[in-house]
Scaffold this active site. Structure first.
Site, PDB file in Angstrom:
ATOM      1  CG  ASP A 207     -14.229  45.778  33.533  1.00  0.00           C
ATOM      2  OD1 ASP A 207     -14.411  46.123  32.361  1.00  0.00           O
ATOM      3  OD2 ASP A 207     -15.091  45.214  34.225  1.00  0.00           O
TER       4      ASP A 207
ATOM      5  CB  CYS B 190     -12.174  29.261  18.089  1.00  0.00           C
ATOM      6  SG  CYS B 190     -12.164  30.269  19.581  1.00  0.00           S
TER       7      CYS B 190
ATOM      8  CB  CYS C 200     -15.180  24.792  18.454  1.00  0.00           C
ATOM      9  SG  CYS C 200     -16.132  24.644  19.984  1.00  0.00           S
TER      10      CYS C 200
ATOM     11  CB  CYS D 143     -19.337  29.911  22.880  1.00  0.00           C
ATOM     12  SG  CYS D 143     -18.576  30.498  21.349  1.00  0.00           S
TER      13      CYS D 143
ATOM     14  CB  CYS E  63     -24.693  34.731  31.541  1.00  0.00           C
ATOM     15  SG  CYS E  63     -24.982  33.218  30.586  1.00  0.00           S
TER      16      CYS E  63
ATOM     17  CB  CYS F 166     -20.276  31.880  26.049  1.00  0.00           C
ATOM     18  SG  CYS F 166     -19.578  33.270  26.963  1.00  0.00           S
TER      19      CYS F 166
END
Length: 308
Positions: free
Chosen positions: A131, A186, A189, A192, A240, A243
């Site tokens: 990262d 997914c 849906c 998120c 955060c 999601c």
């Protein structure tokens, strides 16, 4: 040793070193991802993260980042924790930042991983990335079959959810390669999308980084948070998880077993008043090995002030 046996050995070694999942893909150019990344950058959805514009060619082709590359080994490392600060009014911190800085932890494990590969297979050249380099980790995770990219932009593993750090080890060793993840689970849906406090997620799996709470509380440097975001942060002070917290696939998340990721006690104990009274000296002492140091003391204070 047969090429498929080498891959099996590498995956088993990854698990023994503390990684939770491992997949392997051929080091090739990520042409489709290059198109999406270029479009995303042109739309300005990276905000002030100018580093995303740098080294474009290296991001899309590991052979340019590491000449001689043959294989991209991708590993997932679980950071999930169900622990929470019992004070409902305490500022919230993303789970990934509960413990020690993952860059340092995983970088050491990747170094050991490469050393073990060399011991087993002879002189193998390679580079590990966590990262902090021009590598499209999520694309490689998908390409090596570890999961699909959800509507929230996270790689989702069908049996374990999305609370994972993604790291890559690029090597000049030819290996047997995994089939890419092609199915998206997914479905219809939109939890998120519906739950995102700042409407940063669109229905085409595109994240507007310039609207994301993590961007404002971590990436936005030396600037005030725009006033039009006031009252939308749901008390998130650093990062955060909204999601991910609402994602149905994270019902499969399990507590991480990495000692270095165990929560710093203050993160689960500090009240709003404790954060307000925190001095720069105490911040540096308590969070010297924490991801929170990335925002620095001034950034944390700015975030706290914005939440009021």
């Amino acid at each position: 040793m047969h090429i498929s046996d080498k891959s099996t050995w590498i995956k088993q070694k990854a698990l023994s070193l503390g990684f939770d999942h491992c997949g392997i893909a051929e080091a090739t150019s990520l042409d489709e991802d290059a198109f999406r990344l270029e479009k995303w950058l042109h739309q300005g959805k990276h905000g002030s993260m100018q580093y995303m514009e740098n080294y474009f060619d290296l991001r899309i082709d590991p052979r340019k980042l590491f000449p001689g590359a043959k294989s991209v080994i991708t590993v997932l490392k679980n950071y999930y924790s169900s622990e929470k600060n019992p004070d409902p009014n305490a500022p919230k911190i993303s789970k990934y930042a509960y413990g020690k800085d993952y860059h340092e932890v995983i970088r050491k494990q990747l170094k050991t991983f490469l050393e073990e590969i060399r011991t087993e297979f002879g002189q193998v050249e390679g580079r590990g990335f966590v990262d902090s380099a021009p590598v499209l980790e999520r694309s490689w995770a998908k390409k090596s079959g570890l999961g699909w990219v959800g509507k929230n932009g996270m790689v989702i593993h069908k049996g374990a959810g999305s609370f994972f750090f993604i790291a890559t080890l690029i090597v000049d060793l030819p290996l047997g390669y995994d089939a890419p993840a092609v199915q998206d689970f997914c479905g219809k849906c939109t939890r998120c999308i519906d739950a995102c406090p700042t409407e940063a997620i669109s229905n085409n799996k595109e994240i507007d980084g310039s609207k994301c709470i993590s961007y404002f509380t971590i990436e936005l440097k030396d600037q005030l948070i725009p006033e039009n975001m006031k009252g939308k942060f749901d008390n998130w002070m650093f990062g955060c998880d909204t999601c991910q917290d609402v994602c149905p696939w994270n019902r499969f998340s399990k507590e991480n077993e990495e000692l270095n990721f165990q929560p710093i006690s203050e993160i689960l104990q500090f009240t709003q008043n404790d954060w307000d009274e925190l001095t720069e000296e105490s911040f540096k002492q308590i969070f010297s090995k924490s991801p929170l140091k990335r925002s620095k003391f001034a950034g944390i204070k700015r975030n706290l002030h914005f939440l009021k």
